[in-house]
Every structure is written in C-alpha cells, then in structure tokens.
Enzyme design. Structure first.
Site, PDB file in Angstrom:
ATOM      1  N   THR A  16       0.847  -1.189   0.000  1.00  0.00           N
ATOM      2  CA  THR A  16       0.000   0.000   0.000  1.00  0.00           C
ATOM      3  C   THR A  16       0.888   1.247   0.000  1.00  0.00           C
ATOM      4  O   THR A  16       2.051   1.188   0.388  1.00  0.00           O
ATOM      5  CB  THR A  16      -0.945   0.032   1.210  1.00  0.00           C
ATOM      6  OG1 THR A  16      -0.198   0.315   2.397  1.00  0.00           O
ATOM      7  CG2 THR A  16      -1.666  -1.301   1.381  1.00  0.00           C
ATOM      8  N   SER A  20       4.290   6.463  -4.359  1.00  0.00           N
ATOM      9  CA  SER A  20       5.422   7.375  -4.135  1.00  0.00           C
ATOM     10  C   SER A  20       6.199   6.936  -2.896  1.00  0.00           C
ATOM     11  O   SER A  20       5.773   6.046  -2.159  1.00  0.00           O
ATOM     12  CB  SER A  20       4.944   8.830  -3.945  1.00  0.00           C
ATOM     13  OG  SER A  20       4.218   8.966  -2.729  1.00  0.00           O
ATOM     14  N   GLY A  21       7.352   7.581  -2.681  1.00  0.00           N
ATOM     15  CA  GLY A  21       8.110   7.407  -1.449  1.00  0.00           C
ATOM     16  C   GLY A  21       8.561   5.976  -1.185  1.00  0.00           C
ATOM     17  O   GLY A  21       8.952   5.238  -2.095  1.00  0.00           O
ATOM     18  N   SER A 147       7.581   4.260  12.581  1.00  0.00           N
ATOM     19  CA  SER A 147       8.507   5.382  12.541  1.00  0.00           C
ATOM     20  C   SER A 147       9.248   5.420  13.872  1.00  0.00           C
ATOM     21  O   SER A 147       8.744   4.908  14.886  1.00  0.00           O
ATOM     22  CB  SER A 147       7.753   6.699  12.318  1.00  0.00           C
ATOM     23  OG  SER A 147       8.592   7.823  12.531  1.00  0.00           O
ATOM     24  N   TYR A 160       0.722  13.092  13.649  1.00  0.00           N
ATOM     25  CA  TYR A 160       1.528  12.048  13.018  1.00  0.00           C
ATOM     26  C   TYR A 160       2.225  11.197  14.075  1.00  0.00           C
ATOM     27  O   TYR A 160       2.221   9.960  14.010  1.00  0.00           O
ATOM     28  CB  TYR A 160       2.550  12.676  12.080  1.00  0.00           C
ATOM     29  CG  TYR A 160       3.389  11.681  11.321  1.00  0.00           C
ATOM     30  CD1 TYR A 160       2.918  11.114  10.132  1.00  0.00           C
ATOM     31  CD2 TYR A 160       4.642  11.307  11.770  1.00  0.00           C
ATOM     32  CE1 TYR A 160       3.680  10.201   9.427  1.00  0.00           C
ATOM     33  CE2 TYR A 160       5.420  10.392  11.076  1.00  0.00           C
ATOM     34  CZ  TYR A 160       4.932   9.841   9.904  1.00  0.00           C
ATOM     35  OH  TYR A 160       5.698   8.927   9.211  1.00  0.00           O
TER      36      TYR A 160
END
Length: 366
Positions: A16, A20-21, A147, A160
C-alpha cells in the site's frame, strides 16, 4: 506455528502507498527481486506508471486503486490479488499522510483524517492480510511501516506522532494475538528515521514555508531493503537509520533534557526557505510518482541497520567491544605480564625446542 518464509522470487506481495516514497521504492525492489507485486494507492495514474515501469523491466505487477481508510477497499485488494496471482504471501502497510503544524492549530477534521489513513489504514490492511494468511499454506508476513516517532515525540507533528505510537501498539498486540492462535503469520514493524521522500511536500502544512525532515536523511531504498529483509527473515522490529536510534535512546534516557533539545532544534531543522506546495495529499491524492525528493540529498546506506540485519555481526561487535573494554581496564596488568606471557607462548610453539644455550631457546623449523 511459524510462517514459512518463501524466497522473494516465489512471493506475491501487496504494497500500500505504492504511488510514491517508501512504498514505490519497496514495490520496485520487490519486483526486481522477482516477486509479483500488487500496487495499492489512491492515485491510479501514478500506480499505472509504476506498473508499466516494472513490467517493462520484466517484472510482474497489478494495480488496485484503493483507499486504505476503507475496509471495503482493502477487501477488494485481497480479491484482486487472489484473482490475479492466486493470493499473496506478504502484505506491506506503508500508506501514510502527514501534518506539519502546532498541535493547537491542527483542525479536528485534519487530525481525524490522518488517523483514518495512518492508523486505521494499518488496522484494515493488517486484519485483511491476517485473515488471508492464516488460511494460506505456510502463512506469510505482515509488515507495518511505523517510525522512530512511534518511540519518541517531535514538535510540529503531533497527530503524526500519535498515529505512529498507535501503529506500534496495534502491531505489537496483533503479533501476540496471532501467536496465541497458533497462526503462521509473522508481524514485523519497520521504523524509519528521516527519509528523503516527497512526504513533507505531500503533508498538510500549517507553517509559512515548505517543510522537510531533519538531517541526517536516509534514502528510501534503505527502507525498502529493510522491508525485503523482513519478508524473508524473522524480524520483530527494525529501525532504519542509526541517527534515529540515537534520538530515541536520548529521549528514553533523559526525557526532560530531550524535550528541551527537541523543542529547540527540530522546528528549525524542519523548514525549507521555499514556498510551500499549493496542495497536499491528506484528503485527496496529490502529485505522486517519485520515490525520492530532489529538495535535498540522502544517505544511500545505514551501517546501524545493516548490522542489525545480521545478528552475528552485532554479537561479534559486542564481543569485540567487551574484549577491548577488558583489555583497557586491565592494561597495566597486561603490560606487566606481557614479557613472561610472550616467553611462555614462544616456548609452546611447535617449531621451538629448549637448548643449553645462554638464551635457553633455539628456534628451528621442522
């Protein structure tokens, strides 16, 4: 029951956030390694460009335009993977959006939308993947992209940060629940530090200027490599970027000091003196199709991450460090005893014998 991890050239992988990235970098890496890839994102045009690129290089890919915030869309991804490739072996939950701004400024609507993608997108994808992999012979792997901000705070990124803390908590609990059920499903968490993707330009930005991630910055291909490693090795969690691991360690060792340090330094390191983009990808797709940003450079490697992919290297380095520390602490005793020890060592060598000469030893080769 453990998952039977297949070689990459025998896998079908769902990614998913593949427009991009990190998601795009991972999809390219999986395809290059021989895996069939199901590309999932909201931007159909960018997905089809990525699919064409992979197929032109001899790879196998399939496009599903979907929003991870919708459980119905994630169920449709599974049906598409089954119809096209007979199912999947690894599911990578990478899709994510960002917000830059003071926590008191961010609207509840934006905050909720971010959680719908970053947290509930991981939940929807993980549950869909778990249901499929539990019934698949040999099981498979769920890889969630968290993260380092799931282990520490950061100013200007409150929603975030909260979403990544939630992703970590859900991932760790899902792992335990699947273990209790005896399901052959590995659950891995990849925790990138600052990565040189277009993420800051895609984020909703409440600041006056363009955003960036604080240095040092690592290339998205470094994260992609870690993701591929987790698809073929027993990985619980893996941090990408030694600098990020140091920040997390600082926060947990001295949280009050870290609060002041992060509050003073990170905002200054999170801005670019350029106009911010006119649109963002929070509520709808924005400009996609690039894995890297051209706004600043990025490191193509992480020694820390590479070492932690090879536990033997980590153990060897630890033992070497302990030996060096022991030698340093006992340096005087070692120096004082070096002469006798050396002499005893020489006497034991197989090519020496004792003689009646004044020196007592004669060296002969035999």
């Amino acid at each position: 029951m453990r998952a039977k991890l297949k070689p990459l050239d025998q896998q079908v992988v769902v990614v998913t956030g593949a427009s991009s990235g990190i998601g795009l970098a991972a999809a390219r890496a999986f395809a290059k390694a021989g895996a069939a890839v199901v590309l999932v994102a909201r931007n159909e045009e960018a997905l089809r460009e990525a699919c064409a690129e992979i197929e032109a290089a001899g790879g196998r890919a399939h496009v599903v335009t979907a929003d991870v915030g919708s459980p119905e869309d994630m169920a449709r991804v599974t049906r598409a993977a089954v119809a096209r490739f007979g199912g999947f072996d690894t599911w990578v939950n990478d899709a994510g959006v960002g917000i830059y701004g003071d926590s008191l400024e961010v609207s509840l609507e934006d905050h909720q939308r971010l959680f719908q993608t970053n947290y509930f997108g991981v939940v929807h994808g993980s549950l869909e993947a778990a249901r499929h992999l539990k019934e698949r012979p040999g099981g498979g792997v769920i890889i969630n992209i968290g993260s380092i901000l799931g282990d520490m705070p950061s100013p200007l990124m409150g929603p975030y940060v909260a979403s990544k803390h939630a992703v970590k908590g859900f991932t760790d609990t899902l792992r335990i629940d699947l273990q209790r059920q005896g399901a052959p499903v590995q659950v891995s968490l990849i925790k990138p530090a600052s990565i040189g993707t277009p993420f800051p330009d895609h984020a909703k930005n409440y600041m006056e200027t363009a955003a960036r991630v604080p240095p040092p910055v690592y290339a998205p291909e470094v994260v992609a490599d870690a993701i591929l490693h987790a698809a073929t090795h027993p990985v619980r969690a893996l941090t990408v970027g030694g600098a990020g691991r140091q920040l997390v360690a600082t926060y947990h060792a001295a949280p009050r000091f870290a609060d002041r340090l992060f509050g003073a330094a990170i905002p200054r390191l999170s801005i670019r003196k350029e106009p911010k983009p006119a649109d963002d990808s929070l509520h709808s797709p924005s400009q996609d199709g690039e894995a890297r940003t051209d706004a600043y450079g990025s490191r193509p490697f992480s020694l820390y991450t590479q070492a932690h992919k090879q536990p033997g290297v980590v153990v060897g380095l630890a033992l070497l460090g302990l030996a060096a520390a022991f030698a340093w602490r006992n340096r005087e005793a070692i120096r004082d005893g070096a002469g006798p020890l050396m002499r005893q060592g020489v006497e034991r060598l197989p090519w020496t014998r004792r003689t009646g000469t004044p020196g007592g030893l004669q060296t002969t080769l035999h």
